[in-house]
Structure formats: C-alpha cells, structure tokens
Design a protein around this motif. Structure first.
Motif, PDB file in Angstrom:
ATOM      1  N   PHE A   1     -30.949  43.520 -77.398  1.00 59.36           N
ATOM      2  CA  PHE A   1     -29.744  44.240 -77.594  1.00 59.36           C
ATOM      3  C   PHE A   1     -29.959  45.585 -78.675  1.00 59.36           C
ATOM      4  O   PHE A   1     -29.541  46.384 -78.491  1.00 59.36           O
ATOM      5  CB  PHE A   1     -28.641  43.126 -78.715  1.00 59.36           C
ATOM      6  N   ARG A   2     -31.028  45.512 -79.434  1.00 65.06           N
ATOM      7  CA  ARG A   2     -31.413  46.644 -80.428  1.00 65.06           C
ATOM      8  C   ARG A   2     -32.693  47.244 -79.977  1.00 65.06           C
ATOM      9  O   ARG A   2     -32.623  48.488 -79.853  1.00 65.06           O
ATOM     10  CB  ARG A   2     -31.395  46.134 -81.837  1.00 65.06           C
ATOM     11  N   HIS A   3     -33.713  46.354 -79.313  1.00 60.25           N
ATOM     12  CA  HIS A   3     -34.784  47.006 -79.356  1.00 60.25           C
ATOM     13  C   HIS A   3     -35.100  47.388 -77.630  1.00 60.25           C
ATOM     14  O   HIS A   3     -36.086  48.104 -77.247  1.00 60.25           O
ATOM     15  CB  HIS A   3     -35.950  45.778 -79.458  1.00 60.25           C
ATOM     16  N   GLY A   4     -34.159  46.842 -76.849  1.00 58.55           N
ATOM     17  CA  GLY A   4     -34.359  47.082 -75.403  1.00 58.55           C
ATOM     18  C   GLY A   4     -35.209  45.905 -74.723  1.00 58.55           C
ATOM     19  O   GLY A   4     -35.934  45.023 -75.344  1.00 58.55           O
ATOM     20  N   ALA A   5     -35.584  46.298 -73.378  1.00 59.11           N
ATOM     21  CA  ALA A   5     -36.342  45.157 -72.646  1.00 59.11           C
ATOM     22  C   ALA A   5     -37.839  45.670 -72.376  1.00 59.11           C
ATOM     23  O   ALA A   5     -38.205  46.724 -73.176  1.00 59.11           O
ATOM     24  CB  ALA A   5     -35.493  45.203 -71.257  1.00 59.11           C
ATOM     25  N   ALA A   6     -38.410  44.876 -71.842  1.00 55.95           N
ATOM     26  CA  ALA A   6     -39.733  45.501 -71.718  1.00 55.95           C
ATOM     27  C   ALA A   6     -40.041  46.662 -71.127  1.00 55.95           C
ATOM     28  O   ALA A   6     -40.959  47.512 -71.388  1.00 55.95           O
ATOM     29  CB  ALA A   6     -40.552  44.112 -70.501  1.00 55.95           C
ATOM     30  N   ARG A   7     -39.151  47.170 -70.136  1.00 60.37           N
ATOM     31  CA  ARG A   7     -39.079  48.539 -69.530  1.00 60.37           C
ATOM     32  C   ARG A   7     -39.078  49.519 -70.519  1.00 60.37           C
ATOM     33  O   ARG A   7     -39.638  50.472 -70.215  1.00 60.37           O
ATOM     34  CB  ARG A   7     -38.014  48.736 -68.595  1.00 60.37           C
ATOM     35  N   ASP A   8     -38.652  49.258 -71.655  1.00 61.87           N
ATOM     36  CA  ASP A   8     -38.318  50.221 -72.806  1.00 61.87           C
ATOM     37  C   ASP A   8     -39.616  50.361 -73.716  1.00 61.87           C
ATOM     38  O   ASP A   8     -39.822  51.272 -74.389  1.00 61.87           O
ATOM     39  CB  ASP A   8     -37.034  49.832 -73.547  1.00 61.87           C
ATOM     40  N   ALA A   9     -40.572  49.379 -73.596  1.00 69.56           N
ATOM     41  CA  ALA A   9     -41.713  49.348 -74.541  1.00 69.56           C
ATOM     42  C   ALA A   9     -42.848  49.762 -73.675  1.00 69.56           C
ATOM     43  O   ALA A   9     -43.715  50.208 -74.385  1.00 69.56           O
ATOM     44  CB  ALA A   9     -41.595  47.873 -75.138  1.00 69.56           C
ATOM     45  N   VAL A  10     -42.856  49.763 -72.504  1.00 72.31           N
ATOM     46  CA  VAL A  10     -44.272  50.137 -71.787  1.00 72.31           C
ATOM     47  C   VAL A  10     -44.243  51.762 -71.582  1.00 72.31           C
ATOM     48  O   VAL A  10     -43.355  52.297 -71.011  1.00 72.31           O
ATOM     49  CB  VAL A  10     -44.085  49.470 -70.211  1.00 72.31           C
ATOM     50  N   ILE A  11     -45.242  52.302 -71.770  1.00 75.00           N
ATOM     51  CA  ILE A  11     -45.473  53.504 -71.501  1.00 75.00           C
ATOM     52  C   ILE A  11     -46.780  54.079 -70.552  1.00 75.00           C
ATOM     53  O   ILE A  11     -46.684  55.012 -70.188  1.00 75.00           O
ATOM     54  CB  ILE A  11     -45.802  54.139 -72.803  1.00 75.00           C
ATOM     55  N   GLY A  12     -47.396  52.990 -70.110  1.00 69.43           N
ATOM     56  CA  GLY A  12     -48.410  53.141 -69.121  1.00 69.43           C
ATOM     57  C   GLY A  12     -48.935  51.932 -68.772  1.00 69.43           C
ATOM     58  O   GLY A  12     -48.816  50.713 -69.348  1.00 69.43           O
ATOM     59  N   MET A  13     -49.438  51.801 -67.460  1.00 73.70           N
ATOM     60  CA  MET A  13     -50.140  50.526 -66.845  1.00 73.70           C
ATOM     61  C   MET A  13     -51.404  51.036 -66.065  1.00 73.70           C
ATOM     62  O   MET A  13     -51.318  51.841 -65.529  1.00 73.70           O
ATOM     63  CB  MET A  13     -49.275  49.802 -66.187  1.00 73.70           C
ATOM     64  N   ARG A  14     -51.988  50.112 -65.808  1.00 71.22           N
ATOM     65  CA  ARG A  14     -52.974  49.986 -64.774  1.00 71.22           C
ATOM     66  C   ARG A  14     -52.768  48.845 -63.603  1.00 71.22           C
ATOM     67  O   ARG A  14     -52.535  47.741 -64.034  1.00 71.22           O
ATOM     68  CB  ARG A  14     -54.594  49.981 -65.388  1.00 71.22           C
ATOM     69  N   ILE A  15     -52.921  49.370 -62.431  1.00 72.54           N
ATOM     70  CA  ILE A  15     -52.416  48.483 -61.408  1.00 72.54           C
ATOM     71  C   ILE A  15     -53.428  48.371 -60.159  1.00 72.54           C
ATOM     72  O   ILE A  15     -53.943  49.389 -60.091  1.00 72.54           O
ATOM     73  CB  ILE A  15     -51.066  48.724 -60.699  1.00 72.54           C
ATOM     74  N   VAL A  16     -53.761  47.324 -59.841  1.00 69.12           N
ATOM     75  CA  VAL A  16     -54.539  46.924 -58.870  1.00 69.12           C
ATOM     76  C   VAL A  16     -53.791  46.603 -57.644  1.00 69.12           C
ATOM     77  O   VAL A  16     -53.075  45.654 -57.521  1.00 69.12           O
ATOM     78  CB  VAL A  16     -55.482  45.709 -58.873  1.00 69.12           C
ATOM     79  N   TYR A  17     -53.746  47.588 -56.541  1.00 68.96           N
ATOM     80  CA  TYR A  17     -52.952  47.451 -55.481  1.00 68.96           C
ATOM     81  C   TYR A  17     -53.540  46.196 -54.415  1.00 68.96           C
ATOM     82  O   TYR A  17     -54.584  45.668 -54.527  1.00 68.96           O
ATOM     83  CB  TYR A  17     -52.975  48.510 -54.440  1.00 68.96           C
ATOM     84  N   PRO A  18     -52.638  45.693 -53.392  1.00 68.20           N
ATOM     85  CA  PRO A  18     -53.222  44.611 -52.680  1.00 68.20           C
ATOM     86  C   PRO A  18     -54.181  45.018 -51.836  1.00 68.20           C
ATOM     87  O   PRO A  18     -54.976  44.095 -51.563  1.00 68.20           O
ATOM     88  CB  PRO A  18     -51.750  44.534 -51.751  1.00 68.20           C
ATOM     89  N   ASP A  19     -54.506  46.314 -51.626  1.00 66.88           N
ATOM     90  CA  ASP A  19     -55.931  46.641 -50.666  1.00 66.88           C
ATOM     91  C   ASP A  19     -56.993  46.943 -51.668  1.00 66.88           C
ATOM     92  O   ASP A  19     -58.192  47.080 -51.186  1.00 66.88           O
ATOM     93  CB  ASP A  19     -55.599  48.025 -50.006  1.00 66.88           C
ATOM     94  N   GLY A  20     -56.908  46.296 -53.219  1.00 65.17           N
ATOM     95  CA  GLY A  20     -58.088  46.881 -54.059  1.00 65.17           C
ATOM     96  C   GLY A  20     -58.097  48.179 -54.745  1.00 65.17           C
ATOM     97  O   GLY A  20     -58.816  48.409 -55.635  1.00 65.17           O
ATOM     98  N   LYS A  21     -57.204  49.242 -54.025  1.00 62.26           N
ATOM     99  CA  LYS A  21     -56.974  50.258 -54.968  1.00 62.26           C
ATOM    100  C   LYS A  21     -56.653  50.083 -56.151  1.00 62.26           C
ATOM    101  O   LYS A  21     -55.561  49.324 -56.575  1.00 62.26           O
ATOM    102  CB  LYS A  21     -56.343  51.254 -54.386  1.00 62.26           C
TER     103      LYS A  21
END
Length: 436
Positions: A147-167
């Motif tokens: 209600f006051r702080h928001g959801a996970a989307r509001d707290a994340v400013i960056g990520m590292r992702i491994v794509y399904p092909d390994g990139k």
C-alpha cells in the motif's frame, strides 16, 4: 534423451558435485526435474541453459521452492536448476542506498544484512525466511505494505538475466536515477521465470523506520458496511499508514487469538509521527469497535507470524489464491470467505488490502470442497470486475483448473515475447498466463 544421457552431457560442463539424480519428495506439486543442478556461478547457469537449448531439454528453475505449487503442468522437466547455491551480496553502496544481490540469496537474510546499515528493501514477500530473492522477483510477490511501499517492480532498478540460449544480459542499472531506454526490468518481474533465469538483482533501498506500530480495530459480526465506510474515511484523512489490511475472523483468530473481522493499520515513521497518527486513529474509531495497539516488540512478532507458513499437517489439503479487485471491494471478498466457510465446512484464512485491492486466501479442508470454494471465489472476483490467480495447488488439480483464469485480450503480446526469447519453449514451460 534418457536421464543417464543428460547426466553424462552435463558432467562435461558442470562439476559433478553440483549435479544430483535423486528422489523428489514433492512430486505432487510438479515443476521438478529428472536431474537437479546447483550452479555456483552465472556462467554455469549459462552453460546449462546453452546445453539444454541446443539439445532441446526442458528446464525448470527453483529457489527455495516456496512457489513450486504456483503454475506449471509438468511433474518433471528434464533439468531443474536450483539457485540455492548462488548466493551473497555482490555490491552494497550505502550512500547511494542500493544493493546488488545474487538470486539464490534468502530474502530474510538480505534484510538482516541491510539492517546493520539501518536500511531495507521496501518489499514484504511471504515466507521471507525461506523465499529467495530470485523467486520473489520472478513472482512479483508482495504483502500488505505494498500500500505504501509498492511492489517488487517498484524496488528493482536493475537485473542480470540468463536467456534460454545461455546469453547473459543486463537490464536497468545500478543507480536510482537511471532513465536510459525502456524499463526492461518489468518484462521479467512477475513472468515466473519463463523468459530467463534471474541471476542478480539490484534494489533501491529505504532507511529503516525509527518506530513501527500495528493497531487492531475489531468489529462485531455483520458489520461489513460499517467497515467499508470506516476504511473510506481512513483513506481520506491526513495520516500515512503503510498498510490497511482486513482480516477475516479465521485469519484474525490465528494471528491475534480473537475470531472477529479485524482491520490492521500499521504505521512506520519517527516515534512522534507514529504516536500522532495513532491518536487520530483512536479519535476516528467507530463506537462499537475495539481498538488495541501493539508495542514495537509485539509489532515485529505479529508481522513475523503474518508472513510465515501455516503448518496445518501433511494430511490437510491446502491451496492458495490471490484476488485483485477495486480496493473497497476487498470487503466483499472477505465477506464471501466467511460465507464459504459455513457452506463448504472448510477453513479459509483471508486478508486483503483496502488501499491496493489485493487479497490472499489460504484454503484448508477436503480437496473437493476446496476446489469448489476456489471456483466460487473466482466467480465472485469476476463479478466485481476483478481476477483470481491460484498461487498454490497440487499438480493434479492444476491440470483441471486454469491457474491464471481465461486468456486476457493482450495474450498475443505475451505469447509473442515468449516465442522471441525462448523459441524452443524449454524454460519453465506452462508456468505463466495462458500456459506460456
């Protein structure tokens, strides 16, 4: 390809002591793997996915398994990647109030680390002492303080992702004021790991509050109209609670010992501000309700209990549903759970945010009665213009009930993204909307 063949190929790219071929004690929930791997580096994750993509082996991804019963129509994929061994804080810039952490880190442990610096991630997921950072973000999990702080989307400013092909890709950045390009973070947050494996997450932080309190306002039976009126008044006055959560009597009995419909109002600020807001609440309290305010120590105990798992025994059928409605219609949802308990003779622990409209309901009882109650709650939510998502259910029942409901009008966009990123459909198959 046989399990033995998969094991043979994996041992060529991953140390043997991180690969396991054993019994799974939660097969009834599905989303397991014939072979389980515990990578300790991002590159190992990339190597596993590159191999799986080339050989067209299906892959499931799991942290601590707190969301294993959420979506998915397969008992076992060929390979299960567990992030439990990929843990730790990568970088913490106290002055900039940011932290970068590996996906397998337990969320509660991250908060304990940050508390030493009087900081926190302003997200309140369920089961924080078990759930991993990657799992929380993949499911976009949050609780009453949304209600006051928001959801996970509001707290994340960056990520590292491994794509399904390994990139390996990076989304966002490591500073709060990052406005270059599209916000790619939102593509992956809440996608249930169907577009890539979350490797690292960078959060913006908030200072720990100097003071925190919780107030309970307990109402007599059949006072739903009064609760709705009072909640509307509460939202319109000059106070800033972090949560306004309505508990049904069963949930209230579990947490407070009193089985009555209860409004939980929580404040976080300096002590003088918290006391000022508590006094406003006391003055507003309806005459036929009861108000009690917890001490700061009791407040922490309450929230710890609120977010923890309920152990009702191995022989009790359990399910969970998240419902989203217009915020004031939370009262209607909570009222419906009370009716269902009487008509179906099952137990429903339910709560909902009168500031954000999200409700969570835990069901306990005979399987057939629980399933019937889930259908009724979904029907009620849809009548109110909302939705219902089943967040926990054994695999055999998930095959019969659409976890996400009917396909939305924008499904073609989701399907197009999945085909673009994962054309062979190897990753977390059938975990997201419409069976993606």
């Amino acid at each position: 390809m046989t399990t033995a063949s998969i094991l043979s190929h994996l041992k060529a790219v991953i140390p043997e002591d991180r690969i396991f071929d054993g019994e799974d004690d939660e097969l009834h929930l599905g989303n397991g793997g014939k072979v389980t791997i515990y990578p300790k580096t991002e590159q190992e994750m990339a190597d596993i996915l590159a191999y799986a993509n080339t050989s067209e082996q299906t892959v499931s991804v799991m942290g601590a398994g707190t969301k294993r019963g959420f979506g998915g129509l397969t008992e076992q994929a060929d390979i299960l990647i567990s992030t439990k061994s990929y843990t730790g804080v990568v970088e913490h810039v106290q002055g900039d109030m940011t932290v970068t952490v590996r996906a397998g880190t337990v969320f509660g442990e991250l908060q304990q680390y940050l508390a030493d610096y009087y900081q926190k991630v302003a997200v309140d997921p369920f089961f924080p002492e078990e759930a991993t950072v990657g799992g929380v973000i993949a499911a976009n999990d949050s609780g009453p303080k949304r209600f006051r702080h928001g959801a996970a989307r509001d707290a994340v400013i960056g990520m590292r992702i491994v794509y399904p092909d390994g990139k390996i890709i990076r989304t966002g950045g490591k500073v709060v004021k990052n406005v270059a390009g599209y916000d790619m973070n939102k593509l992956f947050i809440g996608s249930m790991g169907t577009l890539g494996v979350i490797s690292e997450v960078t959060f913006k932080l908030r200072p720990l509050p100097k003071c925190e309190s919780v107030a309970f306002i307990s109402f007599p039976a059949n006072q739903m109209k009064e609760i709705r009126r009072f909640a509307a008044q509460l939202l319109d006055v000059m106070i800033e609670p972090v949560a306004i959560e309505l508990l049904n009597p069963t949930m209230a009995a579990t947490l407070t010992g009193y089985a009555c419909t209860t409004l939980v109002v929580s404040f976080e600020d300096v002590e003088s501000s918290v006391l000022y807001q508590e006094n406003i609440l006391k003055a507003m309290k309806p005459s036929d309700s009861e108000l009690s305010i917890l001490s700061e120590g009791e407040t922490k105990q309450f929230w710890d209990s609120f977010y923890s798992k309920r152990n009702k025994g191995q022989n009790v059928f359990q399910a969970a549903v998240k419902i989203g409605v217009v915020n004031m219609d939370v009262v209607e949802i909570i009222n419906e759970t009370m009716k269902l308990e009487h008509s179906q003779n099952i137990q429903l622990e339910a709560h909902g945010g009168l500031g954000h409209g999200l409700c969570k309901i835990n069901f306990y009882g005979e399987a057939e009665k629980v399933v019937a109650a889930i259908h009724q709650m979904r029907t009620k939510a849809e009548q109110l213009g909302g939705y219902a998502v089943i967040t926990h259910l054994p695999l055999s029942y998930r095959k019969e009930i659409q976890v996400w409901g009917e396909k939305p009008s924008y499904f073609f966009l989701l399907e197009g993204m999945k085909k673009e990123v994962d054309p062979k459909g190897i990753l977390n198959r059938h975990r997201f909307v419409g069976g993606i």
